[in-house]
Design a protein around this motif. Structure first.
Motif, PDB file in Angstrom:
ATOM      1  N   GLU A 194       0.862  -1.166   0.000  1.00 49.78           N
ATOM      2  CA  GLU A 194       0.000   0.000   0.000  1.00 49.78           C
ATOM      3  C   GLU A 194       0.904   1.222   0.000  1.00 49.78           C
ATOM      4  OE1 GLU A 194      -3.162   0.711   3.229  1.00 49.78           O
ATOM      5  OE2 GLU A 194      -1.820   2.419   3.038  1.00 49.78           O
TER       6      GLU A 194
ATOM      7  N   SER B  69      -1.105   6.914  -1.435  1.00 50.98           N
ATOM      8  CA  SER B  69      -2.199   7.253  -0.522  1.00 50.98           C
ATOM      9  C   SER B  69      -2.382   8.736  -0.200  1.00 50.98           C
ATOM     10  CB  SER B  69      -2.051   6.464   0.789  1.00 50.98           C
ATOM     11  OG  SER B  69      -1.792   5.107   0.519  1.00 50.98           O
ATOM     12  N   PRO B  70      -2.498   9.587  -1.217  1.00 50.84           N
ATOM     13  CA  PRO B  70      -2.732  11.017  -0.954  1.00 50.84           C
ATOM     14  C   PRO B  70      -4.164  11.270  -0.479  1.00 50.84           C
ATOM     15  CG  PRO B  70      -2.851  10.606  -3.308  1.00 50.84           C
ATOM     16  CD  PRO B  70      -2.450   9.300  -2.667  1.00 50.84           C
ATOM     17  N   ASN B  71      -4.401  12.495  -0.029  1.00 49.77           N
ATOM     18  CA  ASN B  71      -5.722  12.853   0.472  1.00 49.77           C
ATOM     19  C   ASN B  71      -6.478  13.698  -0.543  1.00 49.77           C
ATOM     20  OD1 ASN B  71      -5.215  11.580   2.966  1.00 49.77           O
ATOM     21  ND2 ASN B  71      -3.981  13.353   3.576  1.00 49.77           N
TER      22      ASN B  71
ATOM     23  N   HIS C 292       3.678  12.214   0.296  1.00 47.83           N
ATOM     24  CA  HIS C 292       3.048  11.236  -0.601  1.00 47.83           C
ATOM     25  C   HIS C 292       3.969  10.906  -1.766  1.00 47.83           C
ATOM     26  CE1 HIS C 292      -0.608  13.149   1.330  1.00 47.83           C
ATOM     27  NE2 HIS C 292      -0.563  11.913   1.791  1.00 47.83           N
TER      28      HIS C 292
ATOM     29  N   HIS D 204      -4.245   3.804  -1.025  1.00 51.02           N
ATOM     30  CA  HIS D 204      -5.285   3.982  -0.003  1.00 51.02           C
ATOM     31  C   HIS D 204      -5.643   5.466   0.116  1.00 51.02           C
ATOM     32  CE1 HIS D 204      -7.505   2.386   3.444  1.00 51.02           C
ATOM     33  NE2 HIS D 204      -7.039   3.378   4.193  1.00 51.02           N
TER      34      HIS D 204
ATOM     35  N   GLY E  59      -7.139   9.008   0.854  1.00 51.81           N
ATOM     36  CA  GLY E  59      -7.816   9.598   2.010  1.00 51.81           C
ATOM     37  C   GLY E  59      -9.040  10.373   1.521  1.00 51.81           C
TER      38      GLY E  59
ATOM     39  N   GLU F 197     -10.547   5.271   1.523  1.00 44.85           N
ATOM     40  CA  GLU F 197     -11.101   4.977   2.850  1.00 44.85           C
ATOM     41  C   GLU F 197     -12.620   4.822   2.798  1.00 44.85           C
ATOM     42  OE1 GLU F 197      -9.718   7.483   6.072  1.00 44.85           O
ATOM     43  OE2 GLU F 197      -7.813   7.790   5.028  1.00 44.85           O
TER      44      GLU F 197
ATOM     45  N   TYR G 185     -10.369   6.783  11.782  1.00 44.75           N
ATOM     46  CA  TYR G 185      -9.282   6.336  10.888  1.00 44.75           C
ATOM     47  C   TYR G 185      -8.856   4.924  11.287  1.00 44.75           C
ATOM     48  CZ  TYR G 185      -4.712   7.049   8.476  1.00 44.75           C
ATOM     49  OH  TYR G 185      -3.601   6.978   7.676  1.00 44.75           O
TER      50      TYR G 185
ATOM     51  N   ASP H  90      -8.985   1.496   9.043  1.00 45.00           N
ATOM     52  CA  ASP H  90      -7.838   0.627   8.769  1.00 45.00           C
ATOM     53  C   ASP H  90      -8.110  -0.822   9.163  1.00 45.00           C
ATOM     54  OD1 ASP H  90      -5.605   1.499   7.273  1.00 45.00           O
ATOM     55  OD2 ASP H  90      -5.189   3.031   8.786  1.00 45.00           O
TER      56      ASP H  90
ATOM     57  N   TYR I  25       2.932  -1.436   4.351  1.00 44.82           N
ATOM     58  CA  TYR I  25       2.369  -0.086   4.306  1.00 44.82           C
ATOM     59  C   TYR I  25       3.511   0.908   4.213  1.00 44.82           C
ATOM     60  CZ  TYR I  25      -1.960  -2.042   6.322  1.00 44.82           C
ATOM     61  OH  TYR I  25      -3.097  -2.773   6.562  1.00 44.82           O
TER      62      TYR I  25
ATOM     63  N   VAL J 140       4.083   4.478   4.675  1.00 45.18           N
ATOM     64  CA  VAL J 140       3.409   5.673   5.200  1.00 45.18           C
ATOM     65  C   VAL J 140       4.372   6.415   6.135  1.00 45.18           C
ATOM     66  CG1 VAL J 140       1.351   6.538   6.412  1.00 45.18           C
ATOM     67  CG2 VAL J 140       1.222   4.357   5.211  1.00 45.18           C
TER      68      VAL J 140
ATOM     69  N   GLN K 249       2.902   8.257  11.638  1.00 44.03           N
ATOM     70  CA  GLN K 249       1.761   7.364  11.881  1.00 44.03           C
ATOM     71  C   GLN K 249       2.187   6.015  12.488  1.00 44.03           C
ATOM     72  OE1 GLN K 249      -1.305   7.184   8.858  1.00 44.03           O
ATOM     73  NE2 GLN K 249      -0.776   9.199   8.050  1.00 44.03           N
TER      74      GLN K 249
ATOM     75  N   HIS L 118      -0.093   4.700  15.228  1.00 44.14           N
ATOM     76  CA  HIS L 118      -1.360   4.268  14.628  1.00 44.14           C
ATOM     77  C   HIS L 118      -1.225   2.839  14.071  1.00 44.14           C
ATOM     78  CE1 HIS L 118      -4.924   4.177  12.068  1.00 44.14           C
ATOM     79  NE2 HIS L 118      -4.141   3.918  11.037  1.00 44.14           N
ATOM     80  N   PHE L 119      -0.151   2.594  13.319  1.00 43.50           N
ATOM     81  CA  PHE L 119      -0.007   1.260  12.726  1.00 43.50           C
ATOM     82  C   PHE L 119       0.280   0.187  13.769  1.00 43.50           C
ATOM     83  CE2 PHE L 119       0.339   3.723   8.771  1.00 43.50           C
ATOM     84  CZ  PHE L 119      -0.677   3.077   8.074  1.00 43.50           C
TER      85      PHE L 119
HETATM   86  N1  ARG Z   1      -3.974   9.286   3.501  1.00 41.88           N
HETATM   87  C1  ARG Z   1      -3.140   9.129   4.633  1.00 41.88           C
HETATM   88  C2  ARG Z   1      -2.315  10.394   4.846  1.00 41.88           C
HETATM   89  O1  ARG Z   1      -2.014  11.078   3.908  1.00 41.88           O
HETATM   90  C3  ARG Z   1      -2.209   7.969   4.479  1.00 41.88           C
HETATM   91  C4  ARG Z   1      -2.886   6.641   4.437  1.00 41.88           C
HETATM   92  C5  ARG Z   1      -2.037   5.591   4.988  1.00 41.88           C
HETATM   93  N2  ARG Z   1      -2.583   4.281   4.935  1.00 41.88           N
HETATM   94  C6  ARG Z   1      -3.402   3.748   5.806  1.00 41.88           C
HETATM   95  N3  ARG Z   1      -3.813   2.538   5.595  1.00 41.88           N
HETATM   96  N4  ARG Z   1      -3.818   4.399   6.879  1.00 41.88           N
HETATM   97  O2  ARG Z   1      -1.923  10.690   5.947  1.00 41.88           O
END
Ligand code: ARG
Length: 551
Positions: free
Chosen positions: A116, A119-121, A130, A156, A158, A253, A302, A306, A326, A328, A332, A335-336
């Protein structure tokens, strides 16, 4: 060779009835310590020097000696092996025969990895973070593929969360039309609304309410959200095109809305959920903070998304994998850790099969976070264009390949976890530790091959070697090990280091020796140049970097 040395040592140990549990045979870091070294005499009981002497005297009677020039005891009892040049010459021929396959592996055969990355928002500029995720993720993917793994990519996106409540509220408040706005303007809209909402409770309420409507499928809210998605995706596409990256899946997401309900049901059913101050949480153990499944206002998180993502992947044909990676940002990490602990507890995927490859921050040339004065992210597409334009000064025919190659190489030469300051000039330097430097060496080597006639693969080559030649051949020989280590360690930087070393050794060689002299091709050097072209092209390719026609 490592295997042959090991075999010979094992036989000697057996003969001498020496029990050694485990020892290493490796390439010494420094020149002059032989080509391989072993610590076998240093492990276990007994005087290391005496043991080394015994082992060496036995090895001297073994078949291994046929490939060796010398065997020596060094330091506290290391055994150093120096390989005959004939062996290196044969090796070079073997490498050239293997061509594009040299360095590939099959240790991943029959296994699949899901990576993965990117993963931009949505409704935000594609950030430099990103960009890093895209570059590193793709390279890790290439490495796995080259090692025989089947790979699947998922971007992934956002595209869910309370920020969309803010955007919708702002659009409704101003009677705006998102389709008339750029992504940058959308981001600014969000930033400004968020600013104002900090002081104005009623704006916060409106945003919350808008997000609830979005979650419930309200048409107005959904259509605003959809416009933001379409516009953002079109923007991202440009960047992917420029980077030459294609990620086959992009379940955002929002895709996991339904799955989240299943998650909550299953966590409850398994007795792993509990209420806390109106929220639904999950204890994770290992000293980790609780995972928040449902907030006290009823909104999902969030974290839950996940969990839903893992649950879905783990039971969907094509996505279900032996390993989930992942890529990232490091911010984070906690979080992971929480997500991985939770899914392990739930029995969906084992903790060992989940990896967070965390990357460090990229700072601008001024050492500060890359952002515009308005507080929005720097537009990556423009930033890339600027570098490509500068690359045009080095190579006007392949500015794109050189500019993008420079960005990728500058990124990948740093280990993923390190933060770094991006320096355009350094990234583009033809005489530095840079992408263009390696590209240039590749072009030079290829020109030799292209302007000479093919040398018969089975020709017998000269057996004596100059130091510059040996250095190049030894590096070519090492390529498969570097690939494997870079893959297992999720560290494309090891490969970047390596291609740079190889390019440099080739340049040293080329500045002293001629491959074609008065129209005559010297076969061994031709093989050497051929091997260098193959390995540099392959190595750069694994980093996602192309090689221009000329430079
Ligand atoms: N979109 C998130 C960000 O820019 C990153 C996503 C990471 N992946 C995940 N499975 N949470 O911060």
């Amino acid at each position: 060779m490592e295997r042959e040395i090991r075999k010979a040592i094992d036989e000697v140990l057996h003969k001498l009835k020496l029990a050694v549990e485990s020892y290493v045979v490796e390439r010494p870091r420094e020149e002059g310590h032989g080509d391989w070294a072993s610590n076998v005499a240093l492990v276990g009981a007994g005087n290391p020097i005496e043991k080394a002497e015994k082992i060496v005297s036995e090895l001297k009677n073994s078949d291994l000696m046929k490939s060796l020039d010398g065997i020596e005891i060094a330091g506290p009892g290391f055994i150093n092996f120096t390989i005959k040049t004939e062996w290196w010459v044969e090796r070079l021929q073997e490498i050239v025969k293997q061509g594009k396959d040299w360095g590939s592996g099959d240790w991943g055969k029959g296994r699949q990895v899901l990576i993965e990355y990117s993963s931009p928002n949505i409704a935000k500029n594609f950030s430099v973070g990103h960009l890093r995720s895209t570059i590193i993720g793709q390279s890790i993917r290439n490495l796995f593929e080259f090692s025989g793994w089947k790979t699947v990519g998922d971007n992934h996106l956002g595209d869910w969360g309370t920020q969309f409540g803010m955007i919708i509220a702002a659009v409704e408040e101003g009677g705006l039309d998102l389709s008339e706005m750029t992504v940058e303007e959308m981001e600014r809209l969000y930033v400004e609304y968020n600013q104002r909402a900090k002081e104005d409770e009623s704006l916060r309420e409106k945003a919350k309410e808008a997000f609830v409507r979005l979650e419930q499928g309200d048409e107005g809210a959904r259509s605003i959200w959809q416009v933001a998605i379409d516009k953002s995706k079109a923007d991202f596409e440009k960047i992917y095109k420029q980077l030459g990256v294609e990620i086959e899946h992009a379940y955002g997401e929002s895709f996991y809305e339904e799955e989240m309900k299943e998650v909550i049901r299953e966590v409850k059913e398994k007795g792993l959920a509990r209420e806390s101050e109106g929220a639904l949480v999950m204890d994770l153990g290992d000293g980790l903070p609780v995972g928040m499944l449902v907030k006290s206002d009823g909104g999902t998180t969030y974290f839950t998304r996940d969990l839903a993502t893992v649950r879905y992947r783990s039971r969907t044909q094509g996505l279900k994998s032996d390993l989930y990676v992942y890529e990232v940002g490091g911010e984070q990490s906690l979080h992971f850790k929480q997500v991985f602990a939770a899914v392990d507890k739930l029995g969906w995927v084992k903790r060992d099969n989940l990896v967070h490859v965390a990357h460090g921050m990229v700072l601008g040339e001024d050492g500060k976070k890359m952002s515009t004065r308005k507080g929005t992210g720097v537009r990556m597409a423009e930033w890339l264009d600027e570098i490509v334009k500068r690359a045009g000064e080095i190579n006007k025919h392949s500015a794109e390949m050189v500019g993008i190659g420079a960005v990728k190489f500058f990124d990948l030469k740093h280990s993923p976890v390190t933060a770094y300051r991006f320096d355009q000039e350094e990234a583009l330097r033809l005489d530095g530790y840079s992408g263009p430097y390696v590209q240039y060496a590749t072009v030079r080597a290829r020109r030799i091959i292209d302007t000479s006639s093919e040398v018969n693969q089975d020709i017998s080559l000269r057996k004596n070697l100059d130091i510059e030649e040996v250095r190049v051949i030894k590096l070519l020989d090492k390529f498969p090990e570097v690939v494997k280590e870079a893959t297992l360690d999720y560290s494309p930087n090891l490969l970047a280091d390596y291609v740079f070393d190889l390019a440099k050794s080739f340049n040293d060689f080329y500045s002293k020796h001629r491959v074609i002299d008065e129209g005559e091709v010297e076969p061994l050097r031709w093989f050497l140049a051929k091997g260098v072209v193959e390995v540099l092209e392959q190595g750069l390719g694994l980093l996602g970097i192309g090689v221009p026609e000329r430079m």
